[in-house]
Write an enzyme that holds these catalytic residues in place. Structure first.
Site, mmCIF file in Angstrom:
data_model
loop_
_atom_site.group_PDB
_atom_site.id
_atom_site.type_symbol
_atom_site.label_atom_id
_atom_site.label_comp_id
_atom_site.label_asym_id
_atom_site.label_seq_id
_atom_site.Cartn_x
_atom_site.Cartn_y
_atom_site.Cartn_z
ATOM 1 N N PHE A 69 0.852 -1.192 0.000
ATOM 2 C CA PHE A 69 0.000 0.000 0.000
ATOM 3 C C PHE A 69 0.890 1.245 0.000
ATOM 4 C CE2 PHE A 69 -2.751 3.291 1.609
ATOM 5 C CZ PHE A 69 -4.024 2.945 1.182
ATOM 6 N N ASN A 116 -3.698 -8.240 -8.438
ATOM 7 C CA ASN A 116 -2.632 -7.308 -8.839
ATOM 8 C C ASN A 116 -1.451 -8.054 -9.416
ATOM 9 O OD1 ASN A 116 0.089 -6.918 -7.226
ATOM 10 N ND2 ASN A 116 -1.426 -7.700 -5.743
ATOM 11 N N PHE A 120 6.507 -5.246 -8.037
ATOM 12 C CA PHE A 120 7.472 -4.483 -7.222
ATOM 13 C C PHE A 120 7.821 -3.139 -7.854
ATOM 14 C CE2 PHE A 120 9.575 -8.513 -5.119
ATOM 15 C CZ PHE A 120 8.411 -8.736 -4.405
ATOM 16 N N ASN A 177 10.487 -10.924 1.717
ATOM 17 C CA ASN A 177 9.395 -11.306 0.816
ATOM 18 C C ASN A 177 9.907 -12.229 -0.283
ATOM 19 O OD1 ASN A 177 7.118 -11.522 -0.704
ATOM 20 N ND2 ASN A 177 7.079 -9.399 -1.411
ATOM 21 N N SER A 180 5.841 -13.070 -3.474
ATOM 22 C CA SER A 180 5.041 -12.348 -4.464
ATOM 23 C C SER A 180 4.985 -13.156 -5.757
ATOM 24 C CB SER A 180 5.651 -10.979 -4.751
ATOM 25 O OG SER A 180 5.038 -10.450 -5.911
ATOM 26 N N ASN A 182 4.416 -11.959 -8.618
ATOM 27 C CA ASN A 182 4.544 -11.059 -9.774
ATOM 28 C C ASN A 182 5.972 -10.752 -10.200
ATOM 29 O OD1 ASN A 182 1.689 -10.786 -9.937
ATOM 30 N ND2 ASN A 182 1.792 -9.469 -8.134
ATOM 31 N N THR A 183 6.935 -11.355 -9.520
ATOM 32 C CA THR A 183 8.323 -11.250 -9.979
ATOM 33 C C THR A 183 8.709 -12.656 -10.413
ATOM 34 O OG1 THR A 183 8.848 -9.403 -8.528
ATOM 35 C CG2 THR A 183 10.701 -10.768 -9.224
ATOM 36 N N LYS A 218 7.692 -13.628 4.887
ATOM 37 C CA LYS A 218 6.319 -13.568 4.356
ATOM 38 C C LYS A 218 6.117 -14.680 3.333
ATOM 39 C CE LYS A 218 2.812 -10.473 2.551
ATOM 40 N NZ LYS A 218 2.421 -9.083 2.343
ATOM 41 N N ASN A 247 0.698 -13.852 1.754
ATOM 42 C CA ASN A 247 0.694 -12.984 0.575
ATOM 43 C C ASN A 247 -0.532 -13.331 -0.294
ATOM 44 O OD1 ASN A 247 1.638 -11.214 -1.495
ATOM 45 N ND2 ASN A 247 3.740 -11.642 -0.857
ATOM 46 N N THR A 248 -0.577 -12.847 -1.506
ATOM 47 C CA THR A 248 -1.707 -13.116 -2.410
ATOM 48 C C THR A 248 -1.580 -14.520 -3.011
ATOM 49 O OG1 THR A 248 -0.431 -12.145 -4.194
ATOM 50 C CG2 THR A 248 -1.960 -10.685 -3.043
ATOM 51 N N TYR A 322 -5.032 -4.880 3.816
ATOM 52 C CA TYR A 322 -4.860 -4.101 2.589
ATOM 53 C C TYR A 322 -6.207 -4.011 1.864
ATOM 54 C CZ TYR A 322 -2.652 -2.258 -1.667
ATOM 55 O OH TYR A 322 -2.294 -1.485 -2.733
HETATM 56 C C1 LIG Z 1 -2.051 -3.860 -4.973
HETATM 57 C C2 LIG Z 1 -1.322 -4.742 -4.025
HETATM 58 C C3 LIG Z 1 0.062 -4.665 -3.943
HETATM 59 C C4 LIG Z 1 0.769 -5.490 -3.072
HETATM 60 N N1 LIG Z 1 2.108 -5.372 -2.994
HETATM 61 C C5 LIG Z 1 2.808 -6.128 -2.105
HETATM 62 C C6 LIG Z 1 4.204 -5.989 -1.971
HETATM 63 O O1 LIG Z 1 4.832 -5.155 -2.612
HETATM 64 N N2 LIG Z 1 4.833 -6.800 -1.091
HETATM 65 C C7 LIG Z 1 4.176 -7.721 -0.314
HETATM 66 O O2 LIG Z 1 4.799 -8.415 0.485
HETATM 67 N N3 LIG Z 1 2.829 -7.865 -0.424
HETATM 68 C C8 LIG Z 1 2.151 -7.098 -1.284
HETATM 69 N N4 LIG Z 1 0.793 -7.235 -1.386
HETATM 70 C C9 LIG Z 1 0.114 -8.285 -0.585
HETATM 71 C C10 LIG Z 1 -0.489 -7.734 0.712
HETATM 72 O O3 LIG Z 1 0.496 -7.191 1.550
HETATM 73 C C11 LIG Z 1 -1.262 -8.819 1.461
HETATM 74 O O4 LIG Z 1 -0.347 -9.815 1.883
HETATM 75 C C12 LIG Z 1 -2.343 -9.483 0.610
HETATM 76 O O5 LIG Z 1 -2.962 -8.544 -0.213
HETATM 77 C C13 LIG Z 1 -3.407 -10.167 1.458
HETATM 78 O O6 LIG Z 1 -4.053 -9.229 2.321
HETATM 79 P P1 LIG Z 1 -5.470 -8.538 1.969
HETATM 80 O O7 LIG Z 1 -6.411 -9.616 1.589
HETATM 81 O O8 LIG Z 1 -5.837 -7.784 3.236
HETATM 82 O O9 LIG Z 1 -5.195 -7.600 0.834
HETATM 83 C C14 LIG Z 1 0.060 -6.412 -2.258
HETATM 84 C C15 LIG Z 1 -1.325 -6.495 -2.340
HETATM 85 C C16 LIG Z 1 -2.021 -5.674 -3.199
HETATM 86 C C17 LIG Z 1 -3.520 -5.771 -3.257
#
Ligand SMILES: Cc1cc2nc3c(=O)[nH]c(=O)nc-3n(C[C@H](O)[C@H](O)[C@H](O)COP(=O)(O)O)c2cc1C
Length: 351
Positions: A69, A116, A120, A177, A180, A182-183, A218, A247-248, A322
């Protein structure tokens, strides 16, 4: 007010535009005389029973802002004024990078979720360090660190090391981390041997510092039990201070959103309501299997006080939000904290 007026307006914009707009307005508003006191009055909820010590750090309440965020540490003071118990910045990489081409953030409204594939996007660790040196609030700040896209996995350790050294003076804890989606290939670093190597290296660097800082890992919600067992063993063996779960996800099962739309959106990490259950399962598994010896920061699909309680009861010591914050708005924290005061857990573990 948020759900009736602000959210419908914000949702007229593309998700990433809405994010930039909101954060720019918040920054502007925060500069006005009296704004900080006003935010405090509306959104803070303080009660001694909410405070806890985890990772050796004191938190005024258990709800933090999840990574992603505020990637570039632009909003730390503002988020403190909005009542967060802590803020995790990043993911930061040694060099600035643009991330993936837009559009790369999508709303799945029927599922109260987001997808998303930001990749990064960040201004590089040095820019965040410069900002953190100027922050005014005393809120606990976590530094979430990763690797640049162009860095091959064999050299990933150098990127984590560079971020660790750069941030050491200005953050209270570190998040490694490796989860993710996305990398490209980042999640391969969650495998036993590369993970051990990376965490051991960071742990050694940390121990050479005058005052070592907590390091947490994470993880993704997509790991199976066998992989989770390996992660617990590694963390306990090396002395990693805690785990952020989760994470996601790359899964797309059980969504209400039409299949064609999901297909059209394409690759990325799914967050929000759709991952609540799985993330809680991971927390419960980690807590039980580690015998409660690893502090867990629970994140994934927290929207309501019930969601927060569910994760705390599963074994989380702290929480992060988030996606829920986007859908529910800033009053969400107060609602959850008030409910936690009314309905405290039987057993509050301090780490
Ligand atoms: C747009 C977006 C960008 C994110 N970027 C990162 C990131 O840079 N690094 C990270 O560890 N997690 C990132 N996350 C994952 C969140 O920190 C979180 O672990 C995940 O979204 C699950 O929580 P939530 O359901 O409350 O969103 C991102 C999530 C979203 C939605």
């Amino acid at each position: 007010m948020y759900k009736a007026i602000v959210r419908p307006l914000l949702f007229l914009f593309k998700p990433e535009t809405a994010h930039h707009l909101t954060t720019a307005l918040l920054k502007l508003f925060y500069k006005l005389p009296g704004a900080k006191a006003l935010l405090h009055r509306f959104f803070h909820y303080e009660d001694p029973s909410l405070a806890r010590t985890v990772l050796g750090l004191r938190f005024p309440n258990p709800i933090g802002l999840a990574a992603g965020f505020d990637k570039n540490a632009r909003l730390v003071d503002e988020m403190a004024a909005l009542g967060f118990g802590f803020v995790e910045i990043g993911t930061l990489t040694p060099e600035p990078q643009k991330g993936n081409p837009t559009p790369r953030l999508f709303r799945l409204r029927e599922d109260k979720s987001l997808v998303n594939r930001m990749g990064f996007n960040n201004e590089g660790v040095a820019a965040a360090v410069a900002r953190l040196r100027k922050r005014k609030s005393a809120i606990v700040v976590g530094g979430n660190i990763g690797k640049n896209k162009i860095t091959p996995n064999e050299k990933a350790i150098d990127d984590y090391e560079a971020c660790f050294h750069a941030l050491y003076e200005v953050v209270d804890y570190f998040t490694v981390n490796v989860s993710s989606p996305n990398t490209p290939d980042l999640r391969a670093l969650q495998e036993k041997e590369p993970l051990k190597h990376l965490l051991l290296h960071l742990k050694n660097l940390n121990q050479q510092k005058p005052k070592p800082k907590p390091i947490v890992l994470k993880i993704a919600p997509d790991l199976n039990n066998h992989q989770l067992d390996d992660i617990i063993d590694i963390c306990l063996e090396i002395g990693i201070d805690g785990i952020i779960a989760t994470n996601t996800t790359i899964e797309r099962e059980g969504l209400k959103t039409q299949k064609e739309k999901i297909k059209e959106i394409g690759a990325g990490g799914l967050s929000g309501r759709a991952i609540r259950k799985r993330s809680t399962e991971v927390i419960r598994y980690l807590h039980q299997k580690s015998g409660g010896h690893l502090p867990i920061i629970g994140v994934g699909g927290i929207f309501t006080p019930q969601d927060a309680l569910e994760k705390l009861e599963a074994g989380a010591s702290l929480l992060q939000v988030y996606t829920g914050y986007i859908y529910e708005g800033p009053s969400m924290l107060k609602k959850i904290n008030m409910a936690l005061v009314r309905q405290p857990l039987q057993e509050q573990t301090s780490f």
